[in-house]
Design a protein around this motif. Structure first.
Motif, short mmCIF file in Angstrom:
data_model
loop_
_atom_site.label_atom_id
_atom_site.label_comp_id
_atom_site.label_asym_id
_atom_site.label_seq_id
_atom_site.Cartn_x
_atom_site.Cartn_y
_atom_site.Cartn_z
N PHE A 255 29.29 36.97 43.38
CA PHE A 255 29.85 38.32 43.40
C PHE A 255 30.34 38.62 44.82
CE2 PHE A 255 27.52 39.69 39.50
CZ PHE A 255 28.53 40.44 38.91
N SER A 256 31.40 39.40 44.92
CA SER A 256 31.89 39.77 46.24
C SER A 256 31.20 41.05 46.71
CB SER A 256 33.40 39.97 46.19
OG SER A 256 33.71 41.06 45.37
N LEU A 257 31.27 41.23 48.01
CA LEU A 257 30.61 42.38 48.63
C LEU A 257 31.64 43.30 49.27
CD1 LEU A 257 27.69 40.80 50.68
CD2 LEU A 257 27.46 42.56 48.91
N CYS A 258 31.34 44.61 49.23
CA CYS A 258 32.07 45.54 50.08
C CYS A 258 30.99 46.21 50.91
CB CYS A 258 32.83 46.55 49.23
SG CYS A 258 33.84 47.65 50.25
N GLY A 259 30.89 45.84 52.18
CA GLY A 259 29.74 46.30 52.97
C GLY A 259 28.49 45.70 52.36
N LYS A 260 27.57 46.59 51.92
CA LYS A 260 26.34 46.07 51.30
C LYS A 260 26.43 46.09 49.79
CE LYS A 260 23.21 47.44 54.94
NZ LYS A 260 22.51 48.56 55.47
N ALA A 261 27.53 46.59 49.27
CA ALA A 261 27.61 46.81 47.83
C ALA A 261 28.30 45.67 47.12
CB ALA A 261 28.35 48.11 47.54
N LEU A 262 27.69 45.27 46.02
CA LEU A 262 28.35 44.33 45.13
C LEU A 262 29.53 45.06 44.50
CD1 LEU A 262 26.42 42.45 42.32
CD2 LEU A 262 28.44 43.79 41.81
N GLN A 263 30.71 44.49 44.60
CA GLN A 263 31.89 45.05 43.90
C GLN A 263 32.63 43.90 43.24
OE1 GLN A 263 32.76 48.96 46.68
NE2 GLN A 263 34.48 47.65 46.26
N VAL A 264 33.23 44.19 42.09
CA VAL A 264 33.95 43.12 41.40
C VAL A 264 35.40 43.00 41.85
CG1 VAL A 264 32.53 43.18 39.31
CG2 VAL A 264 34.59 44.59 39.42
N ASP A 265 35.90 43.99 42.61
CA ASP A 265 37.33 43.99 42.95
C ASP A 265 37.77 42.71 43.65
OD1 ASP A 265 35.91 44.77 45.22
OD2 ASP A 265 36.62 46.85 45.11
N ALA A 266 36.98 42.27 44.65
CA ALA A 266 37.41 41.08 45.39
C ALA A 266 37.34 39.82 44.52
CB ALA A 266 36.58 40.88 46.64
N ASN A 267 36.36 39.76 43.60
CA ASN A 267 36.33 38.64 42.67
C ASN A 267 37.64 38.59 41.88
OD1 ASN A 267 33.11 39.47 42.65
ND2 ASN A 267 33.52 37.27 42.60
N LEU A 268 38.01 39.76 41.36
CA LEU A 268 39.18 39.81 40.50
C LEU A 268 40.45 39.68 41.33
CD1 LEU A 268 37.66 42.50 38.19
CD2 LEU A 268 38.10 40.14 37.62
N GLY A 269 40.44 40.25 42.53
CA GLY A 269 41.60 40.13 43.42
C GLY A 269 41.81 38.69 43.86
N ALA A 270 40.73 37.96 44.12
CA ALA A 270 40.87 36.57 44.53
C ALA A 270 41.31 35.71 43.35
CB ALA A 270 39.55 36.05 45.10
N THR A 271 40.83 36.04 42.17
CA THR A 271 41.28 35.33 40.97
C THR A 271 42.80 35.48 40.83
OG1 THR A 271 39.16 35.47 39.88
CG2 THR A 271 41.07 35.33 38.44
N SER A 272 43.25 36.69 41.08
CA SER A 272 44.70 36.93 41.02
C SER A 272 45.42 36.18 42.13
CB SER A 272 44.94 38.44 41.14
OG SER A 272 46.29 38.70 41.28
#
Ligand code: FUC
Length: 809
Positions: free
Chosen positions: A687-704
């Motif tokens: 899972f990707s992180l934004c600061g300390k938070a797990l966020q799915v955006d970077a996972n999906l953004g990197a997939t793209s």
């Protein structure tokens, strides 16, 4: 295998599924998760679970996507638009603090903030004597969509499997052992209560054991910000015991000496839609359970896997020769090693993990994937785990089209329909405008007013950005029905934007005012720390401005889409004329003193030069107006901005930069961004992180971004391998989608294409850019093509035909 595949395709045989469940589609570990951030996700779009994989005390953390704080509410402040002329006057006269404060006092929604996505609870399983396990392994099989834990205790091998089934709408856990009578445990289904707000005393739950075999959790969501918590929920865990015995206590369930146990979890709320919470969770739960009552574990698993694979197996990706032993290294160690070792297979796994997460958090009929998808264990999650529109929510859906998961965008379209409905009142009362508006965030209740504070909330183009996502769906499918469906939303957005654009008195351009270039601080003289009235906190600087570059790019794109759509459908000629007249008057892209793409109307420096948002580059990606071919100067300026921003930021920023680099055809720089994302802003569970938070955006953004490196199709041509880094010198991909209804397979070696196949769903002329393309055939017969330039060919594609491209050295 690929050769065989092509042979079968040429003979018109059904498309073979790519090879199943090779070990390279598993995340695996030699130890249990110590914390939630290391647990493994399963999800069916609505029901999520994070599996820790502990031996003696297992925790399976549960989510249901409609369990949010609050209930239906309307944050619109009637008549707030009356302050707009004064706010604009202050803004254009240079009194930004005055404009900021007046916006804060007049134009914010009430309440200022929005509701929070809430965890459902934890299933705790206690296995006496399992403290000292050996030969431990836990894994997540992306192809099979099953999380699995196995270990040995005193010579007995124990296995647990867990999945979240979309066809049956239940989570299923199987606990078994290789020795009869070895399965003994106690289960408790624990609720979750907001500790930080427990003084409100408005969320509650109840835990009951229900004979002969059930644990039940019932509860109510919390009030928040004066909005009554109106979500009611129920979750049942039903134990099916094979052999041995079961005893249900007041709130625990104990299984003794069973051969195997299947736990079936149903969880439901009373949510029907953002205005209606009149559903009956108890009736819904019993219906779900009744439907699966007579189905065996194997039947449930088979149905689940068949449905999942229908989505998942549409794309198969192999990247690079890779490290021979890569799959024999646990995923956490593989991520660590990635900092210094080339392991293209890990990025292929990361690509598929992104698709897995989208399949797990967004299905037709569910809510869209929120900041954390559907996986959240915290009743006060970072940024409320809601829908942030100034990058995160749009990014979540970037991989859907290229990744052959277009139908999974349906929840986004539904959200847009709903915010358009709710946001028409907001447009009228907050902007004095027709059409509809969405600002920087929304929640389950489709709040559309400015939120959090003027620094974030004063941003009127959230709806327009999401519309461009929906328009991409039409561009990829090429189907007029997709256009007809979204047209009223597009029209409403064009109407709103044309109503709110004003003339910048200094330059005469049409601009948005007020707005901001998401969350970045312009370095005008005197901009710096101040105490903000609305958020009640010291902020670094003010963001408010007029006509930021990204707004203008989004609006140019949206109006072009509206004009194209209305013309195609023969509608709204008056509004089209208005859009045509306004578009060239919008503030243009500008190149600033560093050679960068200017972020604001004035050439201010950024207070944070390495700010995470890449807003002025929107027109390069995800937008289409800047490219090295069509606007070389702006593309070069975009590269300067990227250099100035650096590599870092938070997870999604890395992913955005990778995609931007791909659009500049710089595969090496794109790969460096992905390497940085994996090694600097990711968790061991990928899972990707934004600061300390797990966020799915970077996972999906990197997939793209990975897809953008392999295939691009903006600007009416299909580009094969436009940004292939040397490290991915050989590889193959099956099933990527391109605009115009094409599906593309490719094989390459030593950085050069060896084979490619395009499948068309519509009759259209297609331009393909691919080095060395020298032959086109269909069904074994040559197809006439035109050589448009040294590495571009064009031919007429017919619907339903597979075109094979051949390449010369
Ligand atoms: C935007 C970003 C933050 C974070 C939040 C959810 O406000 O600037 O970094 O991703 O959304």
């Amino acid at each position: 295998m690929i050769v065989l595949l092509f042979a079968q395709l040429m003979l018109g045989a059904p498309v073979p599924r790519p090879a199943p469940a090779a070990p390279d589609l598993r995340l695996w570990y030699r130890q249990p998760a110590e914390q939630w951030n290391q647990a493994l996700p399963v999800g069916n779009g609505r029901l999520g679970a994070m599996v820790f994989g502990r031996t003696a005390r297992e925790t399976i953390q549960l989510n249901e996507e409609t369990l949010w704080s609050g209930g239906p509410y309307d944050p619109v402040v009637p008549g707030s638009y009356r302050a707009l002329p004064e706010i604009r006057k202050l803004l254009f006269s240079g009194d930004i603090p005055g404009a900021h404060d007046l916006f804060g006092r007049t134009m914010m929604g009430h309440p200022y903030e929005q509701m929070k996505y809430q965890p459902l609870g934890n299933l705790q399983l206690t296995f006496p004597g399992h403290e000292n396990a050996t030969d431990y392994r836990r894994e997540l099989d992306l192809d099979g969509a099953v999380a699995r834990v196995e270990y040995t205790v005193d010579g007995t091998r124990f296995v647990r499997e867990i999945f979240s089934s979309a066809p049956d709408q239940v989570i299923v856990i199987r606990i078994s052992a290789n020795r009869p009578g070895a399965v003994s445990f106690t289960a408790a289904l624990e609720g979750d209560r907001n500790q930080a707000h427990s003084n409100y005393g408005t969320d509650y739950f109840q835990m009951d054991g229900v004979a002969p075999n059930t644990l039940r959790l019932t509860g109510k969501s919390s009030d928040y910000l004066g909005i009554e918590g109106r979500v009611r929920y129920q979750a049942d865990v039903v134990a099916r015991v094979e052999g041995g015995s079961i005893e249900v206590g007041r709130r625990t369930l104990t299984v003794s000496h069973a051969d195997a146990v299947t736990l079936v979890i149903a969880a439901e709320t009373n949510f029907i839609n953002y205005r209606d919470v009149s559903g009956n969770p108890a009736a819904r739960v019993s219906q779900r359970l009744e439907r699966v009552r007579t189905r065996s574990y194997t039947e449930l698993k088979t149905a689940h896997q068949a449905e999942h694979r229908d989505w998942f197996r549409r794309v198969a990706l192999r990247l690079g020769a890779g490290i021979p032993d890569a799959d024999s290294l646990p995923t956490d160690l593989r991520i660590k090693r990635f900092a210094t070792a080339a392991d293209p297979g890990l990025l292929a796994l990361y690509y598929q993990f992104g698709r897995y997460l989208l399949i797990g958090s967004s299905r037709p009929g569910t809510e869209p994937a929120n900041l954390q998808g559907i996986w959240n264990d915290n009743s006060n999650p970072w940024w409320d785990s809601k829908y942030t529109v100034n990058i995160n929510l749009p990014m979540n859906y970037w991989p859907a089209e290229t990744g052959n998961l277009a139908e999974l965008e349906a929840p986004l379209e539904k959200l847009v329909e709903e915010v358009a409905e709710a946001g028409s009142e907001t447009a009228r009362e907050h902007w004095g405008a027709r059409g509809w508006v969405l600002h920087q965030n929304t929640d389950l209740w489709r709040s559309t007013t400015p939120m959090d504070g003027p620094s974030w909330g004063a941003w009127p183009v959230g709806g327009a950005w999401l519309m461009t996502n929906l328009y991409e769906h039409y561009r990829f499918s090429g189907k007029e029905a997709d256009l007809v469906r979204i047209y009223p939303l597009l029209r409403g957005q064009a109407r709103f934007l044309l109503d709110i654009l004003v003339v910048d008195p200094k330059r005469g351009w049409l601009v948005t005012a007020p707005s901001n270039s998401p969350e970045n601080f312009p370095g005008w003289p005197g901009n710096g720390p101040f105490f903000d009235e609305v958020s009640g906190s010291e902020l670094e600087a003010r963001t408010m401005t007029a006509g930021p570059t990204m707004d203008m790019q989004i609006i140019r794109e949206l109006l072009a889409e509206f004009i194209e759509a209305a013309t195609t459908l023969g509608r709204d000629s008056t509004l089209v004329a208005e859009a045509r007249a306004a578009r060239p008057r919008l503030a243009p892209n500008q190149i600033g003193k560093h050679g960068q793409l200017q972020e604001w109307l004035d050439d201010w420096d950024e207070i944070e030069p390495d700010h995470r948002h890449l807003s002025p580059l929107w027109g390069l990606y995800p937008g289409h107006e800047i490219s090295p071919e069509s606007s070389a100067a702006f593309a070069a300026a975009a590269a300067v901005t990227l250099e100035r921003r650096g590599t870092g930021g938070c997870g999604w920023s890395y992913a955005w930069k990778a995609g931007l680099r791909a659009r500049l055809y710089d595969g090496t720089a794109a790969l460096e961004q992905l390497r940085a994302l994996l090694t600097r802003s990711s968790l061991p569970n990928l899972f990707s992180l934004c600061g300390k938070a797990l966020q799915v955006d970077a996972n999906l953004g990197a997939t793209s971004a990975i897809a953008e490196m392999l295939l691009q199709s903006q600007e009416a041509e299909i580009r094969l391998l436009p940004a292939l880094p040397a490290e991915w010198g050989s590889g193959s991909v099956v099933g990527l989608r391109a605009r115009g209804g094409f599906t593309v397979d490719m094989t390459w070696a030593d950085g050069r294409l060896t084979e490619a196949e395009l499948r068309a769903t519509q009759r259209r002329r297609v331009v393909v850019q691919a080095k060395g393309a020298s032959r086109v055939s269909a069904g074994g017969k040559r197809v006439a093509f035109e050589r448009v330039s040294a590495d571009r060919i064009a031919f007429l594609a017919e619907a339903g035909v597979r075109y094979r491209l051949g390449f010369s050295e």
